[in-house]
Write a protein that holds these residues in place. Structure first.
Motif, short mmCIF file in Angstrom:
data_model
loop_
_atom_site.label_atom_id
_atom_site.label_comp_id
_atom_site.label_asym_id
_atom_site.label_seq_id
_atom_site.Cartn_x
_atom_site.Cartn_y
_atom_site.Cartn_z
N ALA A 154 16.53 -23.88 -36.00
CA ALA A 154 17.59 -23.48 -36.93
C ALA A 154 18.54 -24.63 -37.23
O ALA A 154 19.20 -24.63 -38.27
CB ALA A 154 18.36 -22.30 -36.35
N SER A 155 18.60 -25.62 -36.35
CA SER A 155 19.52 -26.74 -36.56
C SER A 155 19.02 -27.75 -37.58
O SER A 155 19.79 -28.61 -38.02
CB SER A 155 19.76 -27.46 -35.23
N VAL A 156 17.77 -27.64 -38.01
CA VAL A 156 17.15 -28.71 -38.78
C VAL A 156 17.26 -28.59 -40.30
O VAL A 156 17.55 -29.60 -40.97
CB VAL A 156 15.65 -28.84 -38.39
N PRO A 157 17.02 -27.41 -40.92
CA PRO A 157 16.72 -27.40 -42.36
C PRO A 157 17.72 -28.10 -43.28
O PRO A 157 17.36 -29.06 -43.97
CB PRO A 157 16.59 -25.91 -42.68
N LEU A 158 18.96 -27.64 -43.36
CA LEU A 158 19.89 -28.23 -44.32
C LEU A 158 20.17 -29.69 -43.99
O LEU A 158 20.12 -30.56 -44.86
CB LEU A 158 21.19 -27.44 -44.38
N ALA A 159 20.45 -29.97 -42.73
CA ALA A 159 20.76 -31.35 -42.33
C ALA A 159 19.55 -32.25 -42.52
O ALA A 159 19.67 -33.37 -43.03
CB ALA A 159 21.24 -31.38 -40.88
N GLY A 160 18.38 -31.78 -42.10
CA GLY A 160 17.17 -32.59 -42.23
C GLY A 160 16.78 -32.85 -43.67
O GLY A 160 16.42 -33.97 -44.04
N LEU A 161 16.84 -31.80 -44.50
CA LEU A 161 16.50 -31.96 -45.91
C LEU A 161 17.52 -32.85 -46.62
O LEU A 161 17.16 -33.65 -47.49
CB LEU A 161 16.43 -30.59 -46.59
N THR A 162 18.79 -32.72 -46.26
CA THR A 162 19.81 -33.58 -46.84
C THR A 162 19.53 -35.04 -46.51
O THR A 162 19.57 -35.92 -47.39
CB THR A 162 21.20 -33.18 -46.34
N ALA A 163 19.24 -35.31 -45.24
CA ALA A 163 18.97 -36.68 -44.83
C ALA A 163 17.72 -37.23 -45.51
O ALA A 163 17.69 -38.36 -45.99
CB ALA A 163 18.82 -36.73 -43.31
N TRP A 164 16.66 -36.42 -45.55
CA TRP A 164 15.41 -36.86 -46.17
C TRP A 164 15.59 -37.13 -47.66
O TRP A 164 15.13 -38.16 -48.18
CB TRP A 164 14.33 -35.79 -45.95
N ALA A 224 19.38 -38.34 -39.93
CA ALA A 224 19.22 -39.46 -40.85
C ALA A 224 18.86 -40.74 -40.12
O ALA A 224 18.00 -41.51 -40.57
CB ALA A 224 20.49 -39.66 -41.67
N ILE A 225 19.49 -40.99 -38.98
CA ILE A 225 19.17 -42.18 -38.20
C ILE A 225 17.70 -42.18 -37.79
O ILE A 225 16.99 -43.19 -37.91
CB ILE A 225 20.07 -42.27 -36.95
N GLN A 226 17.22 -41.04 -37.34
CA GLN A 226 15.84 -40.96 -36.88
C GLN A 226 14.84 -41.09 -38.04
O GLN A 226 13.78 -41.70 -37.88
CB GLN A 226 15.62 -39.64 -36.15
N ILE A 227 15.17 -40.54 -39.19
CA ILE A 227 14.30 -40.69 -40.36
C ILE A 227 14.26 -42.15 -40.80
O ILE A 227 13.19 -42.70 -41.10
CB ILE A 227 14.79 -39.78 -41.51
N ALA A 228 15.43 -42.79 -40.83
CA ALA A 228 15.48 -44.20 -41.22
C ALA A 228 14.71 -45.08 -40.24
O ALA A 228 14.04 -46.05 -40.62
CB ALA A 228 16.93 -44.66 -41.33
N LYS A 229 14.79 -44.75 -38.94
CA LYS A 229 14.05 -45.51 -37.94
C LYS A 229 12.54 -45.32 -38.13
O LYS A 229 11.76 -46.26 -38.00
CB LYS A 229 14.46 -45.07 -36.54
N HIS A 230 12.13 -44.10 -38.47
CA HIS A 230 10.72 -43.81 -38.75
C HIS A 230 10.23 -44.63 -39.94
O HIS A 230 9.10 -45.13 -39.92
CB HIS A 230 10.56 -42.32 -39.03
N ILE A 231 11.08 -44.80 -40.94
CA ILE A 231 10.72 -45.60 -42.11
C ILE A 231 10.58 -47.07 -41.74
O ILE A 231 9.79 -47.81 -42.33
CB ILE A 231 11.77 -45.41 -43.22
#
Length: 333
Positions: A147-157, A185-192
């Motif tokens: 439940a903690s992921v959708p809005l924050a994760g989609l916003t960051a992505w 966002a930090i983790q997505i950017a690191k993945h990139i």
């Protein structure tokens, strides 16, 4: 008054009878009866199943600033609420009913989503979700974590990938790195494969480094624009003076993506960069990509605290204080 001008009052009043408004059956939910009113826990009508949607038994819902921004009424001219309004957009639960036009999901599937405006109502025993806006919950995380992921994760992505077009080897400044959006966002950017700078308080420096930040700026003692230069991208979640100062760290042709403020002084043109403000859109396919990264361990969730449904008003009070590390989650069942 802008969307950042928030109201601080948010109590829990005694429930009173409320007629069902959406479906034939009733459910317990966290509601407001009008703009600027306190959150109550009361019985309301369950949402009606639609052909392109599912109903879920809600296990957990997470909180986001947009929830109380809408509650305050500052955006009612562009996004109006129907009352009683059930609070919350981010949700995780188990499908109990499937619409006739839904494929790829079945009763018993554990799913998570950021519901659209019409289907808002995460902090309730039952929620309705569009099939194209949800994804299967990763098996290796709980409903609270999902439940903690959708809005924050989609916003960051959407900020980093869709809007910012961040590439491997580029330098990105991510503001508020210890917040709900920032930690993802930090983790997505690191993945990139980007080089990442972030701002946070000293107590959260070790956390953001563990998530992938290469440079950590203490916003209490350091001016990030004096420490950083020639960055390819900035992701702004704060607006105001932070947004205006962020233009200074970009190289010519860089990008500044914001979810908080507008470039009212036309600083993008002055600095020779591109500016974009955007509002996150629900997207089940994109959420599925995030789910895959969670499942393989690339992304982990950060939970600040959890509350029971009866404590929803208290949970929003904690969110408004602005010091949450990761996400605040309400456990429904």
């Amino acid at each position: 008054m802008g969307r950042q001008d928030l109201l601080d009052a948010n109590g829990l009043s005694a429930p009173r009878p409320l007629s069902p408004t959406k479906g034939a059956c009733t459910m317990k939910a966290a509601i407001i009866r009008e703009y600027e009113t306190d959150i109550e826990i009361d019985e309301v009508g369950e949402p009606a199943l639609q052909d392109d949607s599912v109903l879920i038994s809600v296990h957990a819902a997470s909180l986001n600033p947009i929830d109380y921004i809408l509650q305050s009424g500052v955006m009612k001219d562009s996004i109006s609420l129907q009352f009683p309004h059930v609070m919350g957009f981010d949700v995780s639960g188990v499908i109990t009913c499937v619409g006739s036009k839904v494929s790829g999901f079945k009763v018993g599937d554990a799913v998570f989503a950021r519901a659209n405006q019409d289907d808002a109502g995460a902090i309730a025993e039952v929620a309705r979700l569009k099939a194209d806006e949800m994804a299967l919950k990763p098996e290796n995380i709980s409903h609270v974590e999902a439940a903690s992921v959708p809005l924050a994760g989609l916003t960051a992505w959407q900020a980093l990938v869709t809007r910012g077009n961040l590439k491997q080897g580029e330098k990105v400044l991510i503001h508020a790195g210890s917040g709900g959006v920032g930690t993802l966002a930090i983790q997505i950017a690191k993945h990139i494969g980007a080089h990442i700078a972030t701002t946070c308080s000293p107590r959260n420096a070790d956390l953001v480094r563990s998530l992938g930040a290469d440079v950590v700026i203490d916003y209490n003692t350091q001016a990030f624009e004096d420490e950083l230069a020639d960055y390819d991208m900035v992701f702004d979640m704060l607006g105001g003076e932070t947004l205006n100062r962020s233009f200074k760290v970009l190289k010519k042709g860089g990008r500044l993506v914001s979810i908080k403020g507008q470039d009212t002084d036309n600083l993008a043109e002055k600095h020779g960069v591109r500016f974009e403000w955007f509002f996150m859109e629900p997207d089940g396919e994109m959420l599925g990509q995030l789910a895959a990264l969670i499942k393989n361990g690339t992304i982990r969730t950060i939970i600040d605290s959890t509350y029971g449904m009866a404590e929803t008003a208290e949970a929003y009070g904690a969110l408004k204080e602005g010091h949450a590390v990761g996400k605040i989650v309400v456990i429904v069942a």
